[in-house]
Scaffold this active site. Structure first.
Site, PDB file in Angstrom:
ATOM      1  N   LYS A  53     105.112  64.662 -38.229  1.00  0.00           N
ATOM      2  CA  LYS A  53     106.037  64.649 -39.135  1.00  0.00           C
ATOM      3  C   LYS A  53     107.498  64.724 -38.248  1.00  0.00           C
ATOM      4  O   LYS A  53     108.320  63.918 -38.425  1.00  0.00           O
ATOM      5  CB  LYS A  53     106.038  65.726 -40.099  1.00  0.00           C
ATOM      6  CG  LYS A  53     104.996  65.409 -41.194  1.00  0.00           C
ATOM      7  CD  LYS A  53     104.556  66.781 -42.155  1.00  0.00           C
ATOM      8  CE  LYS A  53     103.722  66.386 -42.903  1.00  0.00           C
ATOM      9  NZ  LYS A  53     103.030  67.473 -43.725  1.00  0.00           N
ATOM     10  N   GLN A  97     104.274  73.429 -44.516  1.00  0.00           N
ATOM     11  CA  GLN A  97     102.849  73.069 -44.511  1.00  0.00           C
ATOM     12  C   GLN A  97     101.897  73.940 -44.927  1.00  0.00           C
ATOM     13  O   GLN A  97     101.909  75.205 -44.705  1.00  0.00           O
ATOM     14  CB  GLN A  97     102.594  72.795 -42.793  1.00  0.00           C
ATOM     15  CG  GLN A  97     101.320  72.063 -42.598  1.00  0.00           C
ATOM     16  CD  GLN A  97     101.338  70.551 -43.086  1.00  0.00           C
ATOM     17  OE1 GLN A  97     102.351  70.214 -43.170  1.00  0.00           O
ATOM     18  NE2 GLN A  97     100.024  69.967 -43.317  1.00  0.00           N
ATOM     19  N   ASP A 120     108.776  68.071 -50.469  1.00  0.00           N
ATOM     20  CA  ASP A 120     107.373  67.828 -50.975  1.00  0.00           C
ATOM     21  C   ASP A 120     106.947  67.521 -52.369  1.00  0.00           C
ATOM     22  O   ASP A 120     105.887  67.265 -52.965  1.00  0.00           O
ATOM     23  CB  ASP A 120     106.483  69.158 -50.540  1.00  0.00           C
ATOM     24  CG  ASP A 120     105.815  69.159 -49.361  1.00  0.00           C
ATOM     25  OD1 ASP A 120     105.148  67.761 -48.971  1.00  0.00           O
ATOM     26  OD2 ASP A 120     105.596  70.055 -48.647  1.00  0.00           O
TER      27      ASP A 120
HETATM   28  N1  GUN Z   1      98.780  69.973 -46.594  1.00  0.00           N
HETATM   29  C1  GUN Z   1      98.327  69.020 -46.963  1.00  0.00           C
HETATM   30  N2  GUN Z   1      99.084  68.121 -47.461  1.00  0.00           N
HETATM   31  C2  GUN Z   1     100.362  68.550 -47.399  1.00  0.00           C
HETATM   32  C3  GUN Z   1     101.404  67.861 -48.040  1.00  0.00           C
HETATM   33  O1  GUN Z   1     101.568  66.859 -48.472  1.00  0.00           O
HETATM   34  N3  GUN Z   1     102.405  68.731 -47.938  1.00  0.00           N
HETATM   35  C4  GUN Z   1     102.421  70.101 -47.138  1.00  0.00           C
HETATM   36  N4  GUN Z   1     103.721  70.891 -47.161  1.00  0.00           N
HETATM   37  N5  GUN Z   1     101.208  70.483 -46.882  1.00  0.00           N
HETATM   38  C5  GUN Z   1     100.145  69.911 -47.040  1.00  0.00           C
END
Ligand code: GUN
Length: 284
Positions: A53, A97, A120
């Site tokens: 990311k 995350q 998100d």
């Molecule tokens: N863990 C797995 N997929 C995601 C996501 O799309 N966003 C976040 N913040 N954590 C994740």
């Protein structure tokens, strides 16, 4: 029939280029979109996702802050960090995350993110906005899956879409987005009786269960569009989806591979949401 393989890598690059134009336009006005990515603990897969990311931000010329906190970080410390990021004008998007360590209440954490920075789309306000047809931020993975359908010219209106999996991250928001585009939507779970009866009726089949190769070719309607959101590691180290690609591709009309299907779209849509958050902030 042999399915058309949906090339997520190429489509992700194309979509990223579209958003780079918008990011550059903002930068020309003195606003650099900024994303904060917060990770708590050492989970190796999460660390790779977070690293990717941050890398994607650099590629698009976005500002990013990578905040890595130890696994034993108290919940109050994490909440204080989020409050700081909420108040920071250089940060337009905040992502924590998931999963977070067990001693931290993830709902409390997600609820503490300013909904205007919730790239998100997990804050209850943004979930509610999506559910009522007033989408603000769509969760990145289902948003990416929708984008793949769009870019491949697969129409949704009037079709029967079946979503297998009902997670907050993928299944539920995916179903809501398909419904918003006038699909007839069925949501199945791991406990659905006679799952194949439902999947065989799907014009669009989205699978997000985390169970390797659980959907086989005999469970797919000839010509269907199959979107595989799963990513599983087999004992031999290879990656595979929730769909058995080899048998499914002989029946489906379109299919996403794993890797190289939905995966590359997730980060792309995170970049899109971050640029959009910055555009909204700049318009204020
Ligand atoms: N863990 C797995 N997929 C995601 C996501 O799309 N966003 C976040 N913040 N954590 C994740």
């Amino acid at each position: 029939m042999t399915a058309k393989i949906i090339d997520g890598k190429t489509i992700a690059q194309e979509v990223r280029a579209e958003w780079k134009v918008r990011a550059d336009a903002l930068k020309a006005r003195g606003v650099t979109p900024g994303l904060a990515v917060v990770i708590v603990g050492e989970d190796p897969a999460s660390r790779i996702y977070v690293g990717n990311k941050v890398k994607a931000c650099a590629e698009l010329g976005l500002h990013s802050e990578h905040i890595a906190l130890p696994a034993d970080t108290p919940e109050a410390t994490l909440l204080a960090k989020i409050a700081e990021l909420n108040a920071n004008p250089a940060i337009h998007g905040i992502l924590v995350q998931l999963p977070v360590p067990k001693h931290i209440n993830s709902d409390k954490v997600l609820n503490s993110i300013n909904p205007e920075k919730d790239v998100d789309g997990f804050h209850p306000m943004n979930v509610g906005a999506l559910a009522t047809g007033n989408m603000r931020f769509a969760p990145c993975t289902p948003y990416g899956a929708m984008k793949l359908l769009d870019k491949c010219g697969i129409s949704i209106e009037g079709k029967h879409a079946v979503v297998v999996g009902r997670s907050n991250i993928v299944g539920k928001p995916m179903a809501l987005m398909l419904l918003q585009q006038n699909a007839t939507v069925t949501i199945c779970t791991s406990r659905t009786r006679d799952l194949a009866r439902h999947t065989r009726d799907a014009d669009i089949l989205v699978v997000a269960t985390g169970k390797a190769k659980m959907i086989t070719g005999d469970m797919i309607k000839p010509g269907a569009a199959v979107i595989d959101v799963g990513i599983n590691r087999l004992p031999d180290g290879k990656l595979c989806g929730d769909v058995d690609f080899d048998s499914a591709k002989e029946v489906a009309g379109y299919i996403t591979p794993v890797p190289g299907g939905v995966g590359p779209m997730t980060i792309t849509m995170l970049m899109a949401n971050t640029v959009q958050a910055a555009e909204r902030a700049a318009a204020k």
